[in-house]
Design a protein around this motif. Sequence first.
Motif, PDB file in Angstrom:
ATOM      1  N   GLN A  54     -33.103  24.481   7.895  1.00  0.00           N
ATOM      2  CA  GLN A  54     -34.251  23.927   8.609  1.00  0.00           C
ATOM      3  C   GLN A  54     -34.400  24.560   9.992  1.00  0.00           C
ATOM      4  O   GLN A  54     -35.519  24.860  10.433  1.00  0.00           O
ATOM      5  N   ALA A  55     -33.264  24.771  10.672  1.00  0.00           N
ATOM      6  CA  ALA A  55     -33.312  25.392  12.000  1.00  0.00           C
ATOM      7  C   ALA A  55     -33.840  26.820  11.914  1.00  0.00           C
ATOM      8  O   ALA A  55     -34.672  27.237  12.737  1.00  0.00           O
ATOM      9  N   VAL A  56     -33.382  27.583  10.914  1.00  0.00           N
ATOM     10  CA  VAL A  56     -33.824  28.970  10.756  1.00  0.00           C
ATOM     11  C   VAL A  56     -35.314  29.023  10.437  1.00  0.00           C
ATOM     12  O   VAL A  56     -36.071  29.812  11.022  1.00  0.00           O
ATOM     13  N   LEU A  57     -35.766  28.172   9.518  1.00  0.00           N
ATOM     14  CA  LEU A  57     -37.186  28.164   9.150  1.00  0.00           C
ATOM     15  C   LEU A  57     -38.059  27.766  10.337  1.00  0.00           C
ATOM     16  O   LEU A  57     -39.133  28.334  10.542  1.00  0.00           O
ATOM     17  N   GLY A  58     -37.582  26.791  11.115  1.00  0.00           N
ATOM     18  CA  GLY A  58     -38.338  26.407  12.309  1.00  0.00           C
ATOM     19  C   GLY A  58     -38.409  27.540  13.313  1.00  0.00           C
ATOM     20  O   GLY A  58     -39.460  27.780  13.934  1.00  0.00           O
ATOM     21  N   ASN A  59     -37.312  28.291  13.446  1.00  0.00           N
ATOM     22  CA  ASN A  59     -37.269  29.379  14.427  1.00  0.00           C
ATOM     23  C   ASN A  59     -38.133  30.570  14.026  1.00  0.00           C
ATOM     24  O   ASN A  59     -38.645  31.284  14.895  1.00  0.00           O
ATOM     25  N   ILE A  60     -38.274  30.816  12.714  1.00  0.00           N
ATOM     26  CA  ILE A  60     -39.054  31.995  12.308  1.00  0.00           C
ATOM     27  C   ILE A  60     -40.548  31.702  12.256  1.00  0.00           C
ATOM     28  O   ILE A  60     -41.337  32.621  12.012  1.00  0.00           O
ATOM     29  N   ALA A  61     -40.947  30.450  12.472  1.00  0.00           N
ATOM     30  CA  ALA A  61     -42.368  30.119  12.371  1.00  0.00           C
ATOM     31  C   ALA A  61     -43.191  30.965  13.329  1.00  0.00           C
ATOM     32  O   ALA A  61     -44.158  31.639  12.934  1.00  0.00           O
ATOM     33  N   VAL A 256     -42.066  35.724  25.106  1.00  0.00           N
ATOM     34  CA  VAL A 256     -42.060  37.157  25.389  1.00  0.00           C
ATOM     35  C   VAL A 256     -40.883  37.846  24.707  1.00  0.00           C
ATOM     36  O   VAL A 256     -40.997  38.981  24.223  1.00  0.00           O
ATOM     37  N   ASP A 257     -39.746  37.147  24.628  1.00  0.00           N
ATOM     38  CA  ASP A 257     -38.561  37.735  24.013  1.00  0.00           C
ATOM     39  C   ASP A 257     -38.662  37.794  22.490  1.00  0.00           C
ATOM     40  O   ASP A 257     -37.751  38.301  21.832  1.00  0.00           O
ATOM     41  N   LEU A 258     -39.762  37.306  21.924  1.00  0.00           N
ATOM     42  CA  LEU A 258     -39.932  37.334  20.474  1.00  0.00           C
ATOM     43  C   LEU A 258     -40.617  38.608  19.985  1.00  0.00           C
ATOM     44  O   LEU A 258     -40.772  38.802  18.778  1.00  0.00           O
ATOM     45  N   LEU A 259     -41.022  39.490  20.907  1.00  0.00           N
ATOM     46  CA  LEU A 259     -41.748  40.694  20.498  1.00  0.00           C
ATOM     47  C   LEU A 259     -40.917  41.568  19.566  1.00  0.00           C
ATOM     48  O   LEU A 259     -41.379  41.969  18.492  1.00  0.00           O
ATOM     49  N   PHE A 260     -39.685  41.869  19.967  1.00  0.00           N
ATOM     50  CA  PHE A 260     -38.898  42.812  19.168  1.00  0.00           C
ATOM     51  C   PHE A 260     -38.420  42.213  17.846  1.00  0.00           C
ATOM     52  O   PHE A 260     -38.434  42.912  16.826  1.00  0.00           O
ATOM     53  N   PRO A 261     -38.021  40.914  17.781  1.00  0.00           N
ATOM     54  CA  PRO A 261     -37.787  40.340  16.449  1.00  0.00           C
ATOM     55  C   PRO A 261     -39.026  40.385  15.552  1.00  0.00           C
ATOM     56  O   PRO A 261     -38.917  40.634  14.347  1.00  0.00           O
ATOM     57  N   LEU A 288     -37.195  36.473   7.789  1.00  0.00           N
ATOM     58  CA  LEU A 288     -36.093  35.691   7.238  1.00  0.00           C
ATOM     59  C   LEU A 288     -34.784  36.463   7.309  1.00  0.00           C
ATOM     60  O   LEU A 288     -33.735  35.899   7.652  1.00  0.00           O
ATOM     61  N   PHE A 289     -34.837  37.762   6.976  1.00  0.00           N
ATOM     62  CA  PHE A 289     -33.627  38.579   6.999  1.00  0.00           C
ATOM     63  C   PHE A 289     -33.034  38.633   8.401  1.00  0.00           C
ATOM     64  O   PHE A 289     -31.820  38.427   8.584  1.00  0.00           O
ATOM     65  N   VAL A 290     -33.871  38.887   9.407  1.00  0.00           N
ATOM     66  CA  VAL A 290     -33.379  38.967  10.786  1.00  0.00           C
ATOM     67  C   VAL A 290     -32.835  37.606  11.235  1.00  0.00           C
ATOM     68  O   VAL A 290     -31.743  37.512  11.805  1.00  0.00           O
ATOM     69  N   ALA A 291     -33.587  36.531  10.962  1.00  0.00           N
ATOM     70  CA  ALA A 291     -33.189  35.203  11.443  1.00  0.00           C
ATOM     71  C   ALA A 291     -31.905  34.728  10.779  1.00  0.00           C
ATOM     72  O   ALA A 291     -31.015  34.180  11.444  1.00  0.00           O
ATOM     73  N   LEU A 292     -31.790  34.925   9.471  1.00  0.00           N
ATOM     74  CA  LEU A 292     -30.580  34.476   8.773  1.00  0.00           C
ATOM     75  C   LEU A 292     -29.372  35.317   9.172  1.00  0.00           C
ATOM     76  O   LEU A 292     -28.256  34.798   9.286  1.00  0.00           O
ATOM     77  N   SER A 293     -29.584  36.604   9.395  1.00  0.00           N
ATOM     78  CA  SER A 293     -28.475  37.458   9.831  1.00  0.00           C
ATOM     79  C   SER A 293     -27.981  37.040  11.210  1.00  0.00           C
ATOM     80  O   SER A 293     -26.769  36.925  11.444  1.00  0.00           O
ATOM     81  N   VAL A 294     -28.919  36.793  12.136  1.00  0.00           N
ATOM     82  CA  VAL A 294     -28.533  36.369  13.483  1.00  0.00           C
ATOM     83  C   VAL A 294     -27.862  34.997  13.433  1.00  0.00           C
ATOM     84  O   VAL A 294     -26.864  34.751  14.127  1.00  0.00           O
ATOM     85  N   SER A 295     -28.393  34.102  12.599  1.00  0.00           N
ATOM     86  CA  SER A 295     -27.770  32.785  12.455  1.00  0.00           C
ATOM     87  C   SER A 295     -26.342  32.909  11.944  1.00  0.00           C
ATOM     88  O   SER A 295     -25.419  32.257  12.463  1.00  0.00           O
ATOM     89  N   GLY A 296     -26.146  33.739  10.938  1.00  0.00           N
ATOM     90  CA  GLY A 296     -24.806  33.928  10.402  1.00  0.00           C
ATOM     91  C   GLY A 296     -23.851  34.528  11.418  1.00  0.00           C
ATOM     92  O   GLY A 296     -22.701  34.090  11.542  1.00  0.00           O
ATOM     93  N   LEU A 297     -24.326  35.518  12.159  1.00  0.00           N
ATOM     94  CA  LEU A 297     -23.486  36.133  13.191  1.00  0.00           C
ATOM     95  C   LEU A 297     -23.111  35.118  14.268  1.00  0.00           C
ATOM     96  O   LEU A 297     -21.966  35.074  14.733  1.00  0.00           O
ATOM     97  N   THR A 298     -24.079  34.300  14.662  1.00  0.00           N
ATOM     98  CA  THR A 298     -23.817  33.292  15.695  1.00  0.00           C
ATOM     99  C   THR A 298     -22.800  32.265  15.216  1.00  0.00           C
ATOM    100  O   THR A 298     -21.846  31.918  15.930  1.00  0.00           O
ATOM    101  N   LEU A 299     -22.971  31.776  13.980  1.00  0.00           N
ATOM    102  CA  LEU A 299     -22.052  30.777  13.441  1.00  0.00           C
ATOM    103  C   LEU A 299     -20.672  31.358  13.184  1.00  0.00           C
ATOM    104  O   LEU A 299     -19.672  30.626  13.188  1.00  0.00           O
TER     105      LEU A 299
END
Length: 337
Positions: A54-61, A256-261, A288-299
Amino acid sequence: MSAITPPGAASARSHALRRLGERYGLVLLLGAVCLFFSVLPASSPAFPTTANLQAVLGNIAVVSVLGIAAIFPLVGGHFDFSVAATSLVSSIACAALLSDHHVPLPVGVAGGLLAGLAVGVVNATLVAALRLNAFIVTIGTATLLPGVVQWYTGGVGITRDIAQPLRDLGSGTWLGLPRVIWPVAAVIAACWFVLGQTAVGRRLHAVGGNPSAARLVGISVTRMSFLAFVISGGLAGVAGVLLTARNGGGLVNSGVDLLFPALAAVFLGGTAIDPGRYNVLGTVVGALFVALSVSGLTLAGAADWVPDVFNGVALVVAVAISTLLARRRGQAGAENT
């Protein structure tokens, strides 16, 4: 006697498998990333949970809508580096109307959308009508707009008296998914239809592929380029309103920091679903690929700098692969004509 496969049939099968791999390779890689972080001891307790999804889906919106906003100029042969800054202005406009001027929620939302459209019209006029370089114009816009926001807000976010339904859109869930995903799904469907199923989409692809040839068949390159930047600004306005909902107000440095993602999602998307072309569904998979990868790296306990490095590497690799696929697609088209 064993049957002998004709060389032509073997070649056709090999080509079909290669095309299948190109179309869905990123989807398979996304599945592999999910599996890896789901079994990795450091991230497995939290990564495969409903709360993390849910957090990842909310973040990629917001990222997904910004990526789709960038697609329209890219399809028409132009870069738009101002989409994230435009979303910031739209977010502040929406929050200011609600907080400082106490307008009804529909008026505040409309104001945010109109702010994005206004930036899109300015970019369109400079690039399409005055024929200025889109790269320079949109970088200038992206530099200017955060300065305007700092001037208007005095560097202080706008979070008072934000309508509760808008806050609920950004933080609540519906049918097990973040509420913000549902309007994003509508945007995705509409943009997929416009780019892939309408005359506007076909003309925009023609302009981006070969402007001279497009002119010869009667397509107005100026009009299509203008429309692409206006749509881009409007979609960035949608992203800005969603950003207000997610943040519970207008934050002066948000977006502004969302440009490169967003760009990483776009170029990764150019390697999938419709390889060699910027496409909406591929962009969503890329986000989804970028967000899930970053989420996994963070966790998994990666250092703070690792997600930034990952985003940068993903962007460079995606640009390289999508460019190569576009060249191959162009060569194949030339050979078939």
